[in-house]
Motif scaffolding. Structure first.
Motif, PDB file in Angstrom:
ATOM      1  N   VAL A 121     -16.153  31.345  20.012  1.00  0.00           N
ATOM      2  CA  VAL A 121     -15.225  31.283  18.939  1.00  0.00           C
ATOM      3  C   VAL A 121     -15.586  30.010  17.649  1.00  0.00           C
ATOM      4  N   GLU A 122     -15.268  30.071  16.619  1.00  0.00           N
ATOM      5  CA  GLU A 122     -15.588  28.961  15.756  1.00  0.00           C
ATOM      6  C   GLU A 122     -14.297  28.375  15.574  1.00  0.00           C
ATOM      7  N   LYS A 123     -14.605  26.945  15.147  1.00  0.00           N
ATOM      8  CA  LYS A 123     -13.355  26.088  14.808  1.00  0.00           C
ATOM      9  C   LYS A 123     -12.535  26.833  13.809  1.00  0.00           C
ATOM     10  N   GLY A 124     -11.306  26.709  14.125  1.00  0.00           N
ATOM     11  CA  GLY A 124     -10.169  27.394  13.131  1.00  0.00           C
ATOM     12  C   GLY A 124      -9.246  28.125  13.682  1.00  0.00           C
ATOM     13  N   PHE A 125      -9.221  28.608  14.879  1.00  0.00           N
ATOM     14  CA  PHE A 125      -8.579  29.274  15.646  1.00  0.00           C
ATOM     15  C   PHE A 125      -7.568  28.419  16.158  1.00  0.00           C
ATOM     16  N   SER A 126      -6.012  29.112  16.309  1.00  0.00           N
ATOM     17  CA  SER A 126      -5.047  27.969  16.488  1.00  0.00           C
ATOM     18  C   SER A 126      -5.230  27.666  18.108  1.00  0.00           C
ATOM     19  N   PRO A 127      -4.780  26.516  18.546  1.00  0.00           N
ATOM     20  CA  PRO A 127      -4.750  25.989  19.823  1.00  0.00           C
ATOM     21  C   PRO A 127      -3.906  27.247  20.731  1.00  0.00           C
ATOM     22  N   ASP A 128      -2.715  27.823  20.183  1.00  0.00           N
ATOM     23  CA  ASP A 128      -2.132  28.789  21.080  1.00  0.00           C
ATOM     24  C   ASP A 128      -2.785  29.943  21.184  1.00  0.00           C
TER      25      ASP A 128
END
Length: 136
Positions: free
Chosen positions: A66-73
């Protein structure tokens, strides 16, 4: 290594509405698919679709990149469902042309360049051509 060519035309009622493609080895198909899904299913223009974080899985290694930008949830849920989640730098770029009402749009070419700089930095470059009167 896996490599594909995917110059892709998206048609509606037999007429082109989107032209897209990507370099990037094993991630070409993922990049093109996500560009098209973002445009068709989420109504994004080419720049929005190109700058949305991407994800990729390809059997081996057995990890969801995954790239940076997905939510921690979201990342926590993916891990809870058994995915090995790996935060990665850029997953390619796309070149996209949108055609609406038979005309090229003001923003007709988008290229998203992602690179690794002390973590992950996103730099989007957009080429804009004003051609509202030019029929395709």
């Amino acid at each position: 290594p896996l490599s594909s060519m995917t110059p892709t035309l998206v048609l509606k009622d037999g007429k082109p509405v989107l032209v897209t493609g990507s370099p990037g080895g094993a991630r070409i198909i993922t990049t093109v698919l996500q560009q098209i899904v973002n445009h068709i299913d989420f109504g994004m223009n080419p720049a929005e679709a190109a700058s949305t974080p991407r994800f990729h899985h390809q059997w081996t290694p057995d990890e969801l990149r995954v790239e940076k930008g997905f939510s921690p949830d979201t990342l926590a849920l993916l891990r809870q469902w058994g995915h090995t989640v790996a935060l990665k730098a850029s997953m390619g770029r796309s070149q996209t042309i949108e055609i609406r009402d038979g005309l090229l749009q003001d923003l007709v070419a988008v290229s998203l360049i992602l690179r690794h700089l002390e973590g992950i930095a996103h730099e989007a470059t957009c080429a804009s051509i004003v051609s509202a009167s030019r029929a395709v």
